[in-house]
Design an enzyme around this catalytic site. Sequence first.
Site: not given
Length: 430
Positions: A158-160
């Site tokens: 999951h890329c912020k």
Amino acid sequence: MTNLNCFGRHRRRTAPHNATGSRSELVAPPIHSRINGWSSPLHSFQFIALLIFSFMAIVAFGIYVPLLPAPWSYAAYALIGSAFVLHLFSHVTAVTIDPADVNVRRRKDYSSPMPTFDNSKHPHVIDNLHCTLCEVDVSPKAKHCSTCNKCIADFDHHCKWLNNCVGGRNYWFFFTAVSSAVIGVILLIPLVLFVFIEHYVNPAVLRTAPQFQTVKGNGTWLVFLPVAPVETSSISLLVVSFITALLSLAALLLLCHLLCFHIYLLSQGISTYEYIVRKRQSPNPKEKQQVPPALPSNGATAQSLELQEPPLNCDAPLSSRSCTFKLEDRGPMPEPICAEMEEASGEHHLSYSSESATQKIAGESVMSLPVVWSLSETERPQASQVEVKPLEGRPVVQDPLGSSIMDTALVHQQLMTEQPQYLHFKQKMP
């Protein structure tokens, strides 16, 4: 005092379930699945990434590229412009794509709230390729993201910065965004350094634009050429160049680290999630060094201690008497033991010589005690006929505190009680 969290889920107080009840309940609002990176809640890293990209695009195409001479400015527009446009397109695409599993996108209604996971009924969220929260069958590499509240096909991480999960559907857009960002920053850093150096060495090279003909003095510069020329000072130009260089170097280090990491993952054929799982399952080499080695057997311990530990000699305080002990435990022998041996030997008018018989106990200690007795002149012929035998297999007294030091007085008592046929004394009264 109550702690307030502005970013957490607020709870609302509702009426009791039963009309007769007087206590109200705290009920959390329902949780919905997020479609993509534009769904609420937005992440602060999204705005930081947008601000950095906008700043670099403005200073590159509004300040530095227009200052280049005519042949080089066209090449800079083409190369740096292509890298920036490719990064913007791939970044927006990676944020917009819904990376959910195909069955989730077909059957799931994102407007409906998510059910509550009950770990008493199911050990995992995905059990036998069936997600208990999404209530659909998923692919083998799908994982349920707690931030997006849905199952992601070929889950990577999951890329912020995207505020979205990176999975099989948008992984290559994410990889292209990182690669194009690295290329754009690599092209921008030499451009900034060239302008910074030529400002001191040869400013005329940077003032070839037709708009500079109306400017008097080398201390005034024009930016945002050729559309909207704006005058600025040399100090402002240098400060912006310094900030741009520092920001570009920091971004280049982070982006190169991320790009090299994903190149390594691609070469190994694994995802970021699988890499983290392997790291957690692999033993830590530091923990191996902290584990104490296994203790050897009792026999090996006794033999090694015989070789390593020097014998403790109590002969120093006793001029004519000597005793030697080989101990299992480490540390100096306390003086009361030597004093106790002195009293016991003096009571029976005995003196020890250097010759000794050794008594060994398996797994315990090794003790050396002398067995040649010094008697009076009248008793010496009788004692010469006495045959002294080793005490193999005889029980001995052990310290109740667990030490291997033996009480000398009790040993003498055993010699007196168990071997009356060999030793005979006459105790002389004073």
